[in-house]
Design a protein around this motif. Structure first.
Motif, PDB file in Angstrom:
ATOM      1  N   VAL A 102       1.050  -1.571   0.078  1.00 30.77           N
ATOM      2  CA  VAL A 102      -0.066  -0.113  -0.257  1.00 30.77           C
ATOM      3  C   VAL A 102       0.963   1.593  -0.341  1.00 30.77           C
ATOM      4  N   GLY A 103       2.264   1.120   0.872  1.00 27.66           N
ATOM      5  CA  GLY A 103       2.569   2.597   0.694  1.00 27.66           C
ATOM      6  C   GLY A 103       3.615   3.026  -0.095  1.00 27.66           C
ATOM      7  N   GLY A 104       4.088   1.565  -1.133  1.00 28.86           N
ATOM      8  CA  GLY A 104       4.834   1.518  -2.532  1.00 28.86           C
ATOM      9  C   GLY A 104       4.323   2.299  -3.361  1.00 28.86           C
ATOM     10  N   ILE A 105       2.644   1.225  -4.387  1.00 28.37           N
ATOM     11  CA  ILE A 105       2.042   1.141  -4.376  1.00 28.37           C
ATOM     12  C   ILE A 105       1.741   2.911  -4.289  1.00 28.37           C
ATOM     13  N   ASN A 106       1.221   3.511  -3.196  1.00 24.98           N
ATOM     14  CA  ASN A 106       0.677   4.739  -2.548  1.00 24.98           C
ATOM     15  C   ASN A 106       1.797   6.381  -3.305  1.00 24.98           C
ATOM     16  N   SER A 107       2.806   5.636  -2.770  1.00 20.50           N
ATOM     17  CA  SER A 107       3.865   7.117  -3.059  1.00 20.50           C
ATOM     18  C   SER A 107       4.427   7.295  -4.448  1.00 20.50           C
ATOM     19  N   ALA A 108       4.114   5.300  -5.464  1.00 16.72           N
ATOM     20  CA  ALA A 108       4.330   5.792  -6.999  1.00 16.72           C
ATOM     21  C   ALA A 108       2.315   6.747  -7.414  1.00 16.72           C
ATOM     22  N   THR A 109       1.859   6.354  -7.097  1.00 14.73           N
ATOM     23  CA  THR A 109       0.567   7.438  -7.144  1.00 14.73           C
ATOM     24  C   THR A 109       0.881   8.711  -7.020  1.00 14.73           C
ATOM     25  N   ASN A 110       1.074   8.769  -6.186  1.00 15.85           N
ATOM     26  CA  ASN A 110       1.338  10.473  -5.357  1.00 15.85           C
ATOM     27  C   ASN A 110       2.425  11.168  -6.320  1.00 15.85           C
ATOM     28  N   GLY A 210      -8.418   3.341  -1.599  1.00 17.08           N
ATOM     29  CA  GLY A 210      -9.872   2.456  -1.580  1.00 17.08           C
ATOM     30  C   GLY A 210      -8.741   1.718  -2.830  1.00 17.08           C
ATOM     31  N   LEU A 211      -8.034   2.539  -4.124  1.00 16.38           N
ATOM     32  CA  LEU A 211      -7.592   1.850  -5.122  1.00 16.38           C
ATOM     33  C   LEU A 211      -6.193   1.102  -4.664  1.00 16.38           C
ATOM     34  N   VAL A 212      -5.188   1.590  -4.519  1.00 14.28           N
ATOM     35  CA  VAL A 212      -4.735   1.357  -3.760  1.00 14.28           C
ATOM     36  C   VAL A 212      -4.612  -0.101  -2.734  1.00 14.28           C
ATOM     37  N   VAL A 213      -4.875   0.196  -1.532  1.00 18.61           N
ATOM     38  CA  VAL A 213      -5.771  -0.710  -0.862  1.00 18.61           C
ATOM     39  C   VAL A 213      -6.336  -2.229  -1.603  1.00 18.61           C
TER      40      VAL A 213
END
Length: 345
Positions: A102-110, A210-213
């Motif tokens: 979640v943290g990795g995907i959220n970082s890339a999305t941010n 929600g998408l990242v989770v």
């Protein structure tokens, strides 16, 4: 040849299928490790600490999938207490892994969202300047009306008109600079997040979370599925290769009969092979996988008439040895051990 009913349903997967499974498994595990590394490496900027946290992320990921593999192994051995302990260990590591993903995907999305925000902020700055000029022109027009009421057109109104013309030119220049900015290339993920937010009538940040989770959980379950598939296939191959089928042709009491039936015969006794009936020949052909479970294949292989094959298959169907699928094709289930003992009795 009488196989175990479960093993007779299929054969081990081929090389292409197994290479595909191993490729999917390796890719999903590697993706999960990378996303966990993105989170763990951001904890500290010290290279030594990053090395330690990165190693910890890799250990957690590999240990998680090994624990899931052990769940399948212990379940196959019917070691249910051991299976539950391995399952608990897996769930703990899976929770850590999902958090890291979640943290990795959220970082890339941010990062993708930040690029869009920077470009949008430039456009917003130009829009604010253009709007401020428009308000200034409106105030000048109000002042011009007052000058007209005071009959000071030559002095006040003329000056205001010149100032408004200058503001209009400045406004046009700002609009041209705004329109000349490069278009923001919105990524697929950002577009998906905006679409979800609009569809669900929620904020973009909530839709992004929600998408990242969802993607993190899906990635973890995807990898776990293929790890479990590899374990199941390995166990099946082991059972398949160690399986000793019972044959109905040329068997003796010591070599081919079950152990519990050996007591019915002396060491010097042998079982004479009776002449096989048409029904037994069909059973033998289907059990040894020398022919497909279809009337046409059996009739062609054993050179039986159509009526004779129809009667044999009707008997097989009544005895539950074969069944019909939804497409009316027959499916072979094999002969159980109890039925074999009854025939030998």
């Amino acid at each position: 040849m009488f196989y175990n009913q479960d093993l007779a349903l299929r054969f081990p997967k081929g090389k292409f299928a197994m290479w595909s499974v191993y490729s999917f498994t390796g890719a999903s595990i590697l993706a999960s490790i990378v996303f966990s590394l993105l989170l763990f490496l951001s904890i500290d900027d010290d290279p030594v600490m990053q090395l330690l946290f990165g190693g910890l992320a890799v250990i957690f990921e590999l240990g998680k999938f090994f624990a899931w593999y052990e769940v399948g192994e212990r379940h196959g051995r019917r070691n249910y207490p051991g299976m539950l302990s391995a399952l608990g260990f897996y769930l703990v590591l899976a929770a850590i892994s999902i958090g890291g993903s979640v943290g990795g995907i959220n970082s890339a999305t941010n990062k993708a969202q930040e690029h869009v925000n920077v470009q949008q902020s430039k456009v917003n700055a130009f829009n604010m300047q253009i709007e401020a000029i428009e308000k200034q022109i409106a105030l000048n027009n109000v002042a011009a009306e007052k000058y007209i009421q005071m009959e000071r057109i030559a002095t006040g109104v003329t000056r205001i008109q010149k100032e408004n013309n200058k503001l209009r030119l400045e406004q046009q220049t700002l609009a041209m600079e705004r329109d000349s900015l490069p278009l923001v290339s919105q990524g697929s993920v950002i577009g998906l997040i905006d679409s979800l937010a609009s569809f669900l009538n929620i904020q973009a940040s909530t839709a992004q979370l929600g998408l990242v989770v969802f993607l993190s959980v899906l990635l973890d379950f995807f990898a776990a599925f293929f790890v479990g598939l590899i374990g199941e296939e390995n166990r099946f191959r082991h059972q398949f290769h160690n399986m000793k089928p019972l044959t109905i042709e040329g068997f003796t009491a010591k070599e081919s009969m079950p152990t519990e039936l050996l007591s019915h015969f002396d060491e010097t006794d042998t079982v004479s092979e009776p002449e096989k009936t048409s029904y037994e020949q069909v059973i033998q052909a289907l059990s040894s996988n020398r022919v497909n479970c279809s009337k046409r294949a059996v009739s062609k292989h054993l050179n039986f008439s159509t009526d004779e094959v129809d009667e044999i298959f009707a008997r097989l169907f009544d005895e539950g040895v074969v069944s019909k699928k939804a497409n009316n094709h027959y499916q072979w289930h094999g002969v159980s051990k109890a039925e074999l003992e009854a025939e030998l009795a």
